[in-house]
Design a protein around this motif. Structure first.
Motif, PDB file in Angstrom:
ATOM      1  N   GLU A 222       0.812  -1.358  -0.360  1.00 44.95           N
ATOM      2  CA  GLU A 222       0.102   0.286   0.005  1.00 44.95           C
ATOM      3  C   GLU A 222       0.861   1.330  -0.189  1.00 44.95           C
ATOM      4  N   THR A 223       0.371   2.248  -0.665  1.00 45.27           N
ATOM      5  CA  THR A 223       1.217   3.258  -0.969  1.00 45.27           C
ATOM      6  C   THR A 223       0.007   4.165  -0.143  1.00 45.27           C
ATOM      7  N   GLU A 224       0.313   4.601   1.093  1.00 44.21           N
ATOM      8  CA  GLU A 224      -0.420   6.009   1.591  1.00 44.21           C
ATOM      9  C   GLU A 224      -1.330   7.353   0.840  1.00 44.21           C
ATOM     10  N   ALA A 225      -2.017   7.529   0.919  1.00 42.01           N
ATOM     11  CA  ALA A 225      -2.698   9.009   0.242  1.00 42.01           C
ATOM     12  C   ALA A 225      -1.717   9.885   1.302  1.00 42.01           C
ATOM     13  N   LYS A 226      -1.981  11.211   0.020  1.00 36.63           N
ATOM     14  CA  LYS A 226      -0.820  12.482   0.983  1.00 36.63           C
ATOM     15  C   LYS A 226      -2.298  13.525   0.894  1.00 36.63           C
ATOM     16  N   ASP A 227      -2.378  13.804   1.623  1.00 34.75           N
ATOM     17  CA  ASP A 227      -3.775  14.693   1.629  1.00 34.75           C
ATOM     18  C   ASP A 227      -3.838  16.315   1.298  1.00 34.75           C
ATOM     19  N   GLY A 228      -5.167  16.976   0.643  1.00 38.73           N
ATOM     20  CA  GLY A 228      -3.795  18.321   1.206  1.00 38.73           C
ATOM     21  C   GLY A 228      -3.870  18.901   1.661  1.00 38.73           C
ATOM     22  N   ALA A 229      -3.252  20.327   1.430  1.00 37.27           N
ATOM     23  CA  ALA A 229      -2.599  21.125   2.791  1.00 37.27           C
ATOM     24  C   ALA A 229      -4.158  21.974   2.940  1.00 37.27           C
ATOM     25  N   ASN A 230      -3.706  22.340   4.110  1.00 43.50           N
ATOM     26  CA  ASN A 230      -5.260  23.575   4.624  1.00 43.50           C
ATOM     27  C   ASN A 230      -5.030  24.827   4.154  1.00 43.50           C
ATOM     28  N   ILE A 231      -5.403  25.529   3.943  1.00 43.11           N
ATOM     29  CA  ILE A 231      -5.353  26.823   3.987  1.00 43.11           C
ATOM     30  C   ILE A 231      -6.254  27.845   4.935  1.00 43.11           C
ATOM     31  N   VAL A 232      -5.895  28.386   5.840  1.00 43.50           N
ATOM     32  CA  VAL A 232      -5.665  29.214   6.475  1.00 43.50           C
ATOM     33  C   VAL A 232      -5.997  30.840   6.343  1.00 43.50           C
ATOM     34  N   LEU A 233      -7.349  31.070   6.303  1.00 45.97           N
ATOM     35  CA  LEU A 233      -7.655  32.652   5.762  1.00 45.97           C
ATOM     36  C   LEU A 233      -7.571  33.862   6.797  1.00 45.97           C
ATOM     37  N   THR A 234      -7.211  35.016   6.244  1.00 43.92           N
ATOM     38  CA  THR A 234      -6.698  36.555   7.274  1.00 43.92           C
ATOM     39  C   THR A 234      -8.346  36.823   7.693  1.00 43.92           C
ATOM     40  N   ILE A 235      -8.878  35.878   7.395  1.00 48.94           N
ATOM     41  CA  ILE A 235     -10.629  36.437   7.172  1.00 48.94           C
ATOM     42  C   ILE A 235     -11.003  35.868   8.426  1.00 48.94           C
ATOM     43  N   ASP A 236     -11.269  36.772   9.190  1.00 48.76           N
ATOM     44  CA  ASP A 236     -12.283  36.758  11.052  1.00 48.76           C
ATOM     45  C   ASP A 236     -13.705  36.797  10.431  1.00 48.76           C
ATOM     46  N   GLY A 237     -14.611  35.243  11.078  1.00 51.08           N
ATOM     47  CA  GLY A 237     -15.287  35.001  10.891  1.00 51.08           C
ATOM     48  C   GLY A 237     -16.878  35.985  11.513  1.00 51.08           C
ATOM     49  N   GLU A 238     -16.258  36.045  12.711  1.00 55.23           N
ATOM     50  CA  GLU A 238     -17.284  37.460  13.489  1.00 55.23           C
ATOM     51  C   GLU A 238     -17.761  39.038  12.537  1.00 55.23           C
ATOM     52  N   ILE A 239     -16.312  39.165  12.012  1.00 49.35           N
ATOM     53  CA  ILE A 239     -16.703  40.410  11.501  1.00 49.35           C
ATOM     54  C   ILE A 239     -16.982  40.258   9.874  1.00 49.35           C
ATOM     55  N   GLN A 240     -17.082  38.345   9.538  1.00 47.56           N
ATOM     56  CA  GLN A 240     -17.481  38.716   8.222  1.00 47.56           C
ATOM     57  C   GLN A 240     -18.979  38.591   8.429  1.00 47.56           C
ATOM     58  N   LYS A 241     -19.423  37.709   9.543  1.00 46.98           N
ATOM     59  CA  LYS A 241     -20.947  37.735   9.599  1.00 46.98           C
ATOM     60  C   LYS A 241     -21.448  39.342   9.638  1.00 46.98           C
ATOM     61  N   ILE A 242     -21.371  40.227  10.472  1.00 49.63           N
ATOM     62  CA  ILE A 242     -21.429  41.065  10.499  1.00 49.63           C
ATOM     63  C   ILE A 242     -21.569  42.209   9.202  1.00 49.63           C
TER      64      ILE A 242
END
Length: 694
Positions: A222-242
């Motif tokens: 078996e050759t293991e799968a290599k997952d993709g990278a996570n992208i962390v945004l500068t977005i502030d979820g609370e401000i985005q909601k407002i």
């Protein structure tokens, strides 16, 4: 004995010849039998596409995997013979597990044919449901169903409306190299999904095994799968909601055709929130493209602070310069320019601060005529107008700023009031950030870091593109822009105890469809707290109806609502961990002494002058010797000694509500009272009394 040896040798030779013939010539076609009992299989191990997260780690976009489920009735038959269980009862057990998890009747599918074939059950089954089915099959000691990968879909966190920015990723069928397997790959088609495709997609693995004619599998490797990278945004979820909720309400209330908003950290270039909307016949929808980097609009009067800044940098004017702003016929033109609010002014002679405060078109045109076309063009280019800002978002437009060789006789003066130029929201926001942060044009960005599967991260940081102006002139422009909020075209932005600087802009431009001849773009860009700006907000409406086509009636109130919501949100620290100072005692000092102390201690103060001649400080907020954060603006009240004596003698404790208001009115003081009954105490923290009653 010799005979036995000869016989054994002869038999051995015959066996060797026989085995050689079978192995080489295969007269009985045994290879076919071997192949039927030793079938090689190759299965793809699916790599997970990376997620998008906000700056606090909240998942904004993730992938949901889906599978097809089949039942191999032959495996169930073999299981029945091995265990002695009745085949029909096995069917019922299998159907019960499938029915509970898939919410459908599967027993008829298993029993409709007596042949031992593979039966299709359902496709597009979520991974969580598949896991539950496998767990229950294992618990019941039943042969597992045949699970095959269908594909993946992206799942967006609701209420944030980030789809146009993050973009779209869809499953695309692709034949895997050196294999007959069709793989459904999630591929980024637009936005950040496309921009960061190589980081997100990962690498599939392989699992090779042989089936030996029984339900058992012999695994090879078996050759293991290599997952993709996570992208962390500068977005502030609370401000985005407002931002999203306020802008959605605004576009409906003002009847605008389009609306855009950006919240940025002016000190780093990080985009904390961004969204855009279309409004067609009262139905608000998300556009297909990212409006913050692709929507072009005329900035109108929001361009004026940069004209005044350029005039100060070139030494052509100073704060004491006076300009006649009465109706003006521009040289070489047939048109006469008039200020839209000239009738309400006491005088047509204005200084630079008043020109910006009242958004005088005449004043800024006279200034730009002295600045000159070449100098203006170079400054606008330096601000990033008409150029790519090299953001990390896919689909960026450079805007429109024509070379001076293509200018008409009207272009110079038209540019001074934000016409004959088109900007994207992110360009205008970045230019205003250069005023807020002390004169630096920064590269705007929305990706904070890329989290690799190996635990390492690629961290993004601010990048300075150019130095725009001197610190001294930046402070002057900030002060001018604060007057726009305190008593100019953006007075509705004024919020108690929060000093804001900004500028409105209203421009008439061609509509984007044949049905619309002319529409208005209404914008306001501001930043706060002025002493150390943490937030910059740009609001743009296009095609607002009636009085709302003016920025003061649409963009400005929207800005104010967003700031107010941010200030009361416990998850958003508007002031932040600012430097803590002890408030100086300004009582009795004159204006020059106050300004000297403010400058020495780097405190931003608002001076309210009640008396012009021989005035002294009669009150202040906060009170002297109290601790306060530099992000909190202070207020200084100037008056005469009589005002000071009255102020010192005022005591509301023990008075009724009616008596308190009567005394305050008599002394021309504004008060706020909470509760009812008799005044129990009065707060010494503010020059505007905060009274509490029993």
């Amino acid at each position: 004995m010799k005979f036995i040896k000869v016989a054994n040798f002869t038999i051995l030779i015959i066996m060797l010849v026989y085995l050689f013939i079978i192995q080489v010539f295969d007269p009985f076609d045994l290879a076919k039998v071997w192949r039927s009992r030793h079938i090689p299989h190759k299965k793809i191990l699916i790599a997970k596409r990376g997620d998008f997260l906000d700056r606090s780690g909240r998942v904004l976009v993730s992938s949901d995997d889906f599978y097809q489920i089949d039942i191999d009735k032959n495996l169930l038959s073999i299981h029945s013979r091995r265990t002695g269980d009745d085949l029909l009862s096995i069917y019922y057990s299998v159907a019960r597990i499938l029915d509970d998890n898939l919410k459908m009747r599967t027993h008829p599918l298993l029993t409709k044919s007596s042949s031992l074939e593979s039966v299709y059950i359902k496709n597009m089954v979520p991974a969580t449901v598949v896991k539950s089915i496998i767990d229950e099959f294992n618990k019941a000691n039943l042969p597992l169903p045949l699970i095959s990968y269908n594909g993946s879909k992206r799942n967006y966190l609701s209420q944030l409306d980030l789809e146009p920015i993050i973009g779209e990723a869809k499953s695309v069928s692709k034949m895997v190299t050196d294999s007959r397997i069709i793989r459904e790959n999630l591929v980024g088609l637009s936005g950040l999904e496309k921009f960061f495709e190589t980081n997100l997609h990962g690498e599939d693995g392989w699992r090779k095994f042989y089936v030996n004619g029984t339900p058992y599998i012999r695994k090879n490797y078996e050759t293991e799968a290599k997952d993709g990278a996570n992208i962390v945004l500068t977005i502030d979820g609370e401000i985005q909601k407002i931002l999203t909720s306020t802008l959605r309400d605004g576009i409906k209330k003002y009847g605008a055709k389009s609306a855009m908003g950006i919240v940025m950290n002016p000190n780093t270039g990080e985009i904390l929130a961004s969204c855009g909307y279309d409004n067609k016949n009262g139905k608000v929808s998300l556009p297909f493209i990212n409006y913050s980097i692709s929507y072009l609009f005329e900035p109108g009067s929001t361009i004026k602070p940069f004209i005044l800044q350029l005039a100060l940098d070139n030494g052509l004017f100073d704060l004491n310069s006076k300009i006649d702003c009465s109706p003006y016929k521009v040289k070489g033109e047939t048109r006469t320019i008039r200020d839209h609010e000239s009738d309400s002014r006491k005088s047509d002679t204005l200084n630079l601060e008043q020109i910006l405060q009242y958004s005088s078109n005449v004043g800024v045109m006279k200034i730009v005529e002295k600045v000159g076309g070449e100098s203006l063009y170079n400054r606008l280019k330096k601000l990033g107008f008409g150029s790519y800002l090299l953001t990390d978002m896919y689909g960026e437009e450079p805007g429109i700023l024509r070379d001076p060789s293509q200018w008409s006789g009207y272009t110079l003066t038209s540019l001074s009031i934000g016409h004959e130029i088109a900007l994207t929201p992110v360009q205008l926001a970045s230019a205003y950030a250069s005023i807020a942060n002390g004169g630096y044009l920064l590269r705007p960005y929305i990706v904070k870091r890329i989290e690799l599967p190996n635990g390492k991260s690629i961290v993004k940081s601010k990048k300075i593109l150019s130095k725009i102006s001197t610190n001294e002139n930046i402070k002057t422009i900030k002060s001018m822009m604060s007057k726009v909020v305190e008593g100019g075209t953006a007075v509705q932005t004024n919020i108690k105890n929060m000093h804001i600087a900004g500028k409105t802009g209203t421009a008439e431009e061609l509509g984007r469809s044949q049905k619309d001849n002319l529409v208005h773009s209404s914008s306001f860009c501001g930043f706060f707290p002025i002493a150390n700006p943490k937030y910059l907000i740009l609001i743009v409406y296009e095609g607002a109806k009636g009085k709302y086509r003016y920025a003061a009636q649409s963009a400005v109130p929207t800005f104010r609502q967003i700031v107010t919501k941010m200030m009361v949100d416990p998850d958003i620290n508007v002031v932040g961990k600012e430097k803590i100072l002890e408030m100086p005692n300004f009582i009795g000092l004159n204006k020059a002494e106050v300004n000297r102390i403010l400058e020495e201690k780097e405190i931003f103060g608002k001076i309210i002058q009640k008396q012009v001649k021989d005035s002294i400080v009669v009150d202040q907020f906060p009170k002297s010797h109290l601790k306060f954060a530099t992000g909190i603006p202070i207020s200084i009240i100037m008056g005469n000694e009589k005002d000071l004596e009255v102020k010192d003698s005022l005591n509301f404790v023990g008075l009724t509500m009616r008596e308190a208001f009567s005394l305050a009115k008599e002394q021309n003081i504004n008060i706020e009272v909470t509760g009812s009954g008799v005044i129990k105490s009065q707060d010494d923290f503010g020059f505007i009394f905060d009274l509490r009653a029993e």
